[in-house]
Design an enzyme around this catalytic site. Sequence first.
Site, PDB file in Angstrom:
ATOM      1  N   LYS A 196       9.913 -10.928  -9.314  1.00 24.13           N
ATOM      2  CA  LYS A 196       8.496 -10.559  -9.446  1.00 24.13           C
ATOM      3  C   LYS A 196       7.922 -11.284 -10.656  1.00 24.13           C
ATOM      4  O   LYS A 196       8.651 -11.585 -11.611  1.00 24.13           O
ATOM      5  CB  LYS A 196       8.453  -9.035  -9.621  1.00 24.13           C
ATOM      6  CG  LYS A 196       7.125  -8.361  -9.508  1.00 24.13           C
ATOM      7  CD  LYS A 196       7.356  -6.841  -9.441  1.00 24.13           C
ATOM      8  CE  LYS A 196       6.098  -6.029  -9.523  1.00 24.13           C
ATOM      9  NZ  LYS A 196       6.361  -4.577  -9.364  1.00 24.13           N
ATOM     10  N   SER A 222       7.019   1.231  -6.554  1.00 19.32           N
ATOM     11  CA  SER A 222       6.717  -0.162  -6.253  1.00 19.32           C
ATOM     12  C   SER A 222       7.803  -1.018  -5.605  1.00 19.32           C
ATOM     13  O   SER A 222       7.515  -2.104  -5.118  1.00 19.32           O
ATOM     14  CB  SER A 222       6.247  -0.877  -7.517  1.00 19.32           C
ATOM     15  OG  SER A 222       4.882  -0.658  -7.660  1.00 19.32           O
ATOM     16  N   SER A 275       3.923  -2.488  -5.846  1.00 18.49           N
ATOM     17  CA  SER A 275       3.443  -3.756  -6.358  1.00 18.49           C
ATOM     18  C   SER A 275       4.448  -4.899  -6.238  1.00 18.49           C
ATOM     19  O   SER A 275       4.111  -6.045  -6.497  1.00 18.49           O
ATOM     20  CB  SER A 275       3.040  -3.589  -7.817  1.00 18.49           C
ATOM     21  OG  SER A 275       4.143  -3.160  -8.593  1.00 18.49           O
TER      22      SER A 275
HETATM   23  N1  GLN Z   1       1.374   2.373  -6.553  1.00 19.13           N
HETATM   24  C1  GLN Z   1       1.623   2.931  -7.847  1.00 19.13           C
HETATM   25  C2  GLN Z   1       0.463   2.614  -8.749  1.00 19.13           C
HETATM   26  O1  GLN Z   1      -0.503   2.114  -8.260  1.00 19.13           O
HETATM   27  C3  GLN Z   1       2.935   2.456  -8.351  1.00 19.13           C
HETATM   28  C4  GLN Z   1       2.960   1.145  -9.058  1.00 19.13           C
HETATM   29  C5  GLN Z   1       4.337   0.744  -9.542  1.00 19.13           C
HETATM   30  O2  GLN Z   1       5.345   1.383  -9.239  1.00 19.13           O
HETATM   31  N2  GLN Z   1       4.385  -0.323 -10.330  1.00 19.13           N
HETATM   32  O3  GLN Z   1       0.466   2.839  -9.925  1.00 19.13           O
END
Ligand code: GLN
Length: 485
Positions: free
Chosen positions: A74, A172, A148
């Site tokens: 990532k 994520s 993400s």
């Molecule tokens: N979808 C969650 C958020 O919007 C989780 C994001 C993550 O785990 N980095 O914060």
Amino acid sequence: MSKYNKLPLTTLHSLLVNKEVSASQLVEDAISSMKEDPCFCFEVTCFEKARKQASKITEVKKEEFLKGIPFVCKDNFSHKGVKTTASSKILEDYVPLFDASVLQKLKKEGMILLAHTTMDELAMGGKGVSKNGITRNPYDLERIVGGSSSGSAASLALGMIPFALGSDTGDSIRLPASYTQTVGFKPTYGLISRYGLFPFAPSLDCVSYLTRNVLDASYMLSTLAFYDEKDFTCSHHKREKYQDYILQGRKKKRIGYLKEMLDNISSNTIREQFVSLLSVLEKRGYEIHSFSFGKELLENIYPCYMILSSAEALSNDATLDGIRFGPNRAKDARNYIEYMKKNRSIGFSSHIKKRFLLGSLSLDKNYRSTLFDYESKVRRLLVNRMEEFYQENDFLLMPSSFSAPEKIEDLNLNISSDRNFMNHLLTLANLGGYPSLTLPFMKEGNMPLGINITAPLYQDGYVFSLGQEIEDITKIKDCVVEVAR
Ligand code: GLN
């Protein structure tokens, strides 16, 4: 479609040991499939660096499990000499001066990094929205892949590479894994060093990753979980050979599910498949228990997560002032404050600004007691309830998602006010720091959907052995998807 990189790590390792393929061939195989990316998986590639590293590998010994195998990470891992932006304009042209500890370790093991994958800006979001576009789902290009860790999941599902690093603060890794028929693992908090991972909300952030099957995931934890003094939140707990839990059949038997979850599954297919999985597990000797968590408490997962994570993000991202890197479009600014304001205005998307507003509000002296302090107590209540759950159960089992990923044309990037706990159950694992694994489970229409196992702290090995059992039942593993062009 790649010829080799669609295979699991264990298979690639044997091919390399037996000289049926070379590291350079694997790298070329990955590069050619990555060049035909239909989903927008990559922010930046480092093919020449990878080719150079591969050319030096002439043989792979049996004990060198990862040597010569390509992977991607990532875009939020510090990678020396390679532009790393966390898919945000505020980090435009940022070239780190050091490698994140996990990248250093994988390099030492001989793994070859090929690219940085797309993500929701600064890891805030679940929809795959980068500064440069939206990552698509290989199972349906009109839909999101989730996030993400978006490009990591999509590139693995497309068979481009056999391993992808990501991060998980709220869900994520495990949500995009659910949407792509891949295996996504978030370890116990503190087991893997976060030195060099761009922070989002450090009390929740975990280095996490995706593989093609559960055994590969267990091997990867044995490599990635080491004590690192550079990360002061790194745990001193002993590290293990996590694959042994699978190979030696070490098991725990008590599986719990949340009554409120089962009562609220709106899709009959998902409910039926889940119930039938429970009954197969029962026949295999597991005990199955229902647990009533409390609906009101469950509805607090999301506000608790949003308030705490936004407050932490606000503080951490204060370092992103746009001075040494970033959009650098405020040359006429008269002073530091003005320069920073202009760059931050251009550098962050409106979604990120909304999270910062929420973060500042929750820390504001007039609201702190009703927002940040209140939600810190709610977190404690949620974790206490999980601990009560674990008195009766060794695992929490549930589908990882309950509907297909959104269509891109329907995307709404506002901060959701949706407290429906069914969309936030994966976050329980972050609030408590628990190990949590998503693996392939079923399809509804064309779209895949995963199953999730969460367990008490440091029970990572048992999570893998139950994961293996479920993989043996569903027989869904090593999936890759070919996109019709
Ligand atoms: N979808 C969650 C958020 O919007 C989780 C994001 C993550 O785990 N980095 O914060």
